[in-house]
Design a protein around this motif. Structure first.
Motif, short mmCIF file in Angstrom:
data_model
loop_
_atom_site.label_atom_id
_atom_site.label_comp_id
_atom_site.label_asym_id
_atom_site.label_seq_id
_atom_site.Cartn_x
_atom_site.Cartn_y
_atom_site.Cartn_z
N VAL A 1 -4.32 -17.14 -51.07
CA VAL A 1 -3.79 -16.53 -49.85
C VAL A 1 -3.71 -17.60 -48.77
CG1 VAL A 1 -4.20 -14.79 -48.06
CG2 VAL A 1 -4.75 -14.28 -50.46
N ASN A 2 -2.56 -17.66 -48.12
CA ASN A 2 -2.38 -18.58 -47.00
C ASN A 2 -2.86 -17.94 -45.70
OD1 ASN A 2 -1.14 -20.59 -48.59
ND2 ASN A 2 0.83 -19.54 -48.42
N ALA A 3 -3.40 -18.77 -44.82
CA ALA A 3 -3.91 -18.29 -43.54
C ALA A 3 -2.81 -17.53 -42.79
CB ALA A 3 -4.41 -19.46 -42.69
N GLY A 4 -3.16 -16.34 -42.32
CA GLY A 4 -2.25 -15.55 -41.50
C GLY A 4 -1.27 -14.69 -42.25
N ASP A 5 -1.11 -14.92 -43.56
CA ASP A 5 -0.17 -14.10 -44.32
C ASP A 5 -0.76 -12.72 -44.58
OD1 ASP A 5 1.53 -16.21 -44.38
OD2 ASP A 5 1.34 -16.62 -46.53
N PRO A 6 -0.01 -11.64 -44.30
CA PRO A 6 -0.56 -10.30 -44.53
C PRO A 6 -0.52 -9.93 -46.01
CG PRO A 6 1.67 -10.12 -43.70
CD PRO A 6 1.32 -11.59 -43.67
N SER A 7 -1.47 -9.12 -46.43
CA SER A 7 -1.43 -8.56 -47.77
C SER A 7 -0.35 -7.48 -47.84
CB SER A 7 -2.79 -7.94 -48.12
OG SER A 7 -3.03 -6.79 -47.31
N GLU B 1 -17.81 -19.75 -43.62
CA GLU B 1 -17.42 -18.37 -43.35
C GLU B 1 -15.90 -18.23 -43.30
OE1 GLU B 1 -19.27 -16.93 -39.84
OE2 GLU B 1 -21.27 -16.82 -40.74
N LEU B 2 -15.45 -17.01 -43.56
CA LEU B 2 -14.02 -16.71 -43.53
C LEU B 2 -13.83 -15.42 -42.74
CD1 LEU B 2 -11.15 -17.35 -44.57
CD2 LEU B 2 -11.71 -16.03 -46.63
N GLU B 3 -12.96 -15.47 -41.76
CA GLU B 3 -12.70 -14.27 -40.95
C GLU B 3 -11.55 -13.47 -41.55
OE1 GLU B 3 -12.98 -13.95 -36.39
OE2 GLU B 3 -10.82 -14.19 -36.79
N VAL B 4 -11.72 -12.17 -41.59
CA VAL B 4 -10.72 -11.26 -42.15
C VAL B 4 -10.28 -10.31 -41.05
CG1 VAL B 4 -10.21 -9.58 -43.96
CG2 VAL B 4 -11.92 -11.37 -44.37
N GLU B 5 -8.99 -10.29 -40.79
CA GLU B 5 -8.44 -9.35 -39.82
C GLU B 5 -7.89 -8.14 -40.56
OE1 GLU B 5 -5.27 -9.05 -36.10
OE2 GLU B 5 -5.94 -10.99 -36.84
N VAL B 6 -8.35 -6.95 -40.15
CA VAL B 6 -7.93 -5.70 -40.77
C VAL B 6 -6.93 -5.03 -39.85
CG1 VAL B 6 -8.69 -3.49 -41.72
CG2 VAL B 6 -10.21 -5.48 -41.83
N GLU B 7 -5.76 -4.67 -40.39
CA GLU B 7 -4.71 -4.03 -39.62
C GLU B 7 -4.36 -2.68 -40.24
OE1 GLU B 7 -2.36 -8.07 -38.16
OE2 GLU B 7 -1.54 -6.87 -39.79
N GLN C 1 -16.25 -10.55 -41.41
CA GLN C 1 -16.63 -11.90 -41.79
C GLN C 1 -17.09 -11.93 -43.24
OE1 GLN C 1 -16.51 -14.67 -39.83
NE2 GLN C 1 -15.71 -13.54 -38.06
N ILE C 2 -16.53 -12.84 -44.01
CA ILE C 2 -17.08 -13.14 -45.33
C ILE C 2 -18.01 -14.33 -45.14
CG2 ILE C 2 -16.60 -13.79 -47.71
CD1 ILE C 2 -13.83 -12.65 -47.42
N PRO C 3 -19.31 -14.15 -45.35
CA PRO C 3 -20.25 -15.25 -45.11
C PRO C 3 -20.10 -16.36 -46.14
CG PRO C 3 -21.38 -13.40 -46.10
CD PRO C 3 -19.99 -12.93 -45.83
N SER C 4 -20.84 -17.42 -45.95
CA SER C 4 -20.76 -18.56 -46.86
C SER C 4 -21.20 -18.20 -48.27
CB SER C 4 -21.62 -19.72 -46.32
OG SER C 4 -22.96 -19.29 -46.12
N MET D 1 -6.20 -13.42 -43.64
CA MET D 1 -7.30 -14.37 -43.70
C MET D 1 -7.12 -15.47 -42.65
SD MET D 1 -9.28 -13.21 -46.02
CE MET D 1 -8.95 -11.59 -46.72
N SER D 2 -8.25 -15.98 -42.18
CA SER D 2 -8.20 -16.99 -41.12
C SER D 2 -7.87 -18.39 -41.65
CB SER D 2 -9.53 -17.02 -40.37
OG SER D 2 -10.60 -17.36 -41.25
#
Length: 393
Positions: free
Chosen positions: A6-12, A34-40, A55-58, A79-80
């Protein structure tokens, strides 16, 4: 996404969100940090708005339970940063189904203490009647639900051999278990206070097998690659009860169960056999969903020798409500147990949590309300004799 790049910023892709209860998302990612996940969410009009950030932790895994009043017709994720990501949703959909309590639809079912004489079932080959076999005796039920004695000795003997019980499910002190076509062992709960009786597996719909294991009914689909194999990994619980079922089969579009008494005769579902305290239940497969929500207990270990670092057998979690676990061991020092889950149902495991259990006493673990995964297993950090006991209520 399931292990997708998944590329950063691309929506599922959008995923249906409305109309369910017990909604949960499992998130995992490869790599470090860590990885930030934006839910829309979207109301279905083509516009999207940010609902929350996760947040997906390490460690690489996180889960989130949505409140039942969370709005939105559709849901998607961003994904961030670039990563290999899994975002997998579980919808429980359990909306107050009752516990096993012999609802009126299933009146007359025998108790575990009084199972009655064993009755086996076979749709007759020489006509369209249902053959009911009890020892050397055979009765035929016709389309009017009337019974006559079977005088065809050859047909009766052939049917008796064809329907003889040959259990595929096994039991030990920890749980019920069965193997898939590759001899992998999968463990299943049982209803407390019940014991195995009667048939365990039989095909009742095209490419779908009904299983009765530990007083829990399951549906088991056929394998995608080989239709001759049962896909044990994808079984799902239907309902649970505390009575007795001798046998079951499909006949003239009906589901027939044996093992009930004549107590409910005349209710449109129970049909009394002549000459004794015996009856059959007739309904449809979908009626089993009204029997009572799946409940049970058991685990992969009960006073079992455990090798450090070696995972237990998978134990079923999906389709059950109100989950708890009790961990204990007999070692003279503390033992750490890692609880792992397979939420994608592809034999891909992530660590859910780790618990330190001191010597001489057990600890309870309560899963969050609504939490679910397909399978769960445990790994101890040292050799010991251990018990991991799940309870689904």
């Amino acid at each position: 996404w399931v292990e997708d790049a998944v590329n950063a910023g691309d929506p599922s892709d959008p995923y249906l969100f409305a109309g369910f209860r017990g909604r949960q998302v499992h998130l995992s990612a490869r790599g470090t940090g860590e990885l930030e996940v934006e839910v829309e969410t979207s109301g279905g009009d083509g516009t999207w708005k940010a609902a929350l950030k996760l947040q997906i932790p390490s460690s690489g895994y996180a889960h989130y339970l949505f409140p039942d009043d969370a709005a939105g017709e559709w849901i998607r994720f961003r994904m961030s940063r670039n990563s290999i990501v899994t975002a997998y949703l579980h919808y429980a959909g359990i909306a107050g189904r009752p516990h096993p309590d012999e609802p009126r639809l299933f009146g007359g079912w025998r108790s575990q203490e009084d199972p009655g004489p064993l009755l086996l079932l076979r749709p007759a080959a020489h006509n369209r009647n249902l053959l009911v076999i009890s020892g050397d005796e055979g009765l035929e039920m016709d389309e009017r639900m009337s019974f006559t004695r079977c005088e065809n000795r050859l047909a009766l003997d052939e049917a008796g051999r064809a329907v003889a019980l040959s259990p595929l499910v096994q039991y030990d002190q920890a749980s019920a278990f069965l193997h898939d076509a590759h001899r992998r062992r999968f463990r299943l709960p049982v209803v407390s206070g019940t014991k195995p009786f009667g048939r365990d597996l039989r095909e009742v719909q095209s490419e779908r097998t009904l299983a009765h294991i530990g007083n829990i009914f399951y549906e088991i689909p056929r394998g995608e690659a080989d239709k001759a194999e049962l896909d044990v990994r994808r079984l799902r619980p239907v309902s649970a009860h505390r009575g007795v079922v001798h046998d079951f089969c499909s006949w003239r579009g009906l589901l027939i169960l044996s093992g009930v008494g004549p107590k409910g005769a005349g209710d449109g579902h129970v049909f009394e056999l002549p000459g004794g305290d015996r009856a059959l239940w007739a309904g449809c497969v979908d009626d089993l969903w009204k029997l009572g929500k799946p409940v049970g207990e058991g685990g992969p270990w009960k006073g079992s020798p455990v090798q450090g670092g070696v995972p237990s057998d998978p134990y079923l979690m999906t389709g059950f409500d109100r989950k708890s676990l009790r961990l204990s061991h007999e070692a003279g020092v503390g033992v750490r147990f890692r609880v792992e889950i397979d939420f994608v149902n592809r034999d891909e495991w992530v660590a859910w949590d780790t618990f330190s259990v001191p010597p001489g006493r057990g600890i309870p673990v309560l899963f969050p309300e609504g939490f679910s995964a397909h399978w769960v297993r445990l790994v101890a950090d040292r050799n010991c004799v251990a018990t991991a006991w799940f309870r689904y209520e």
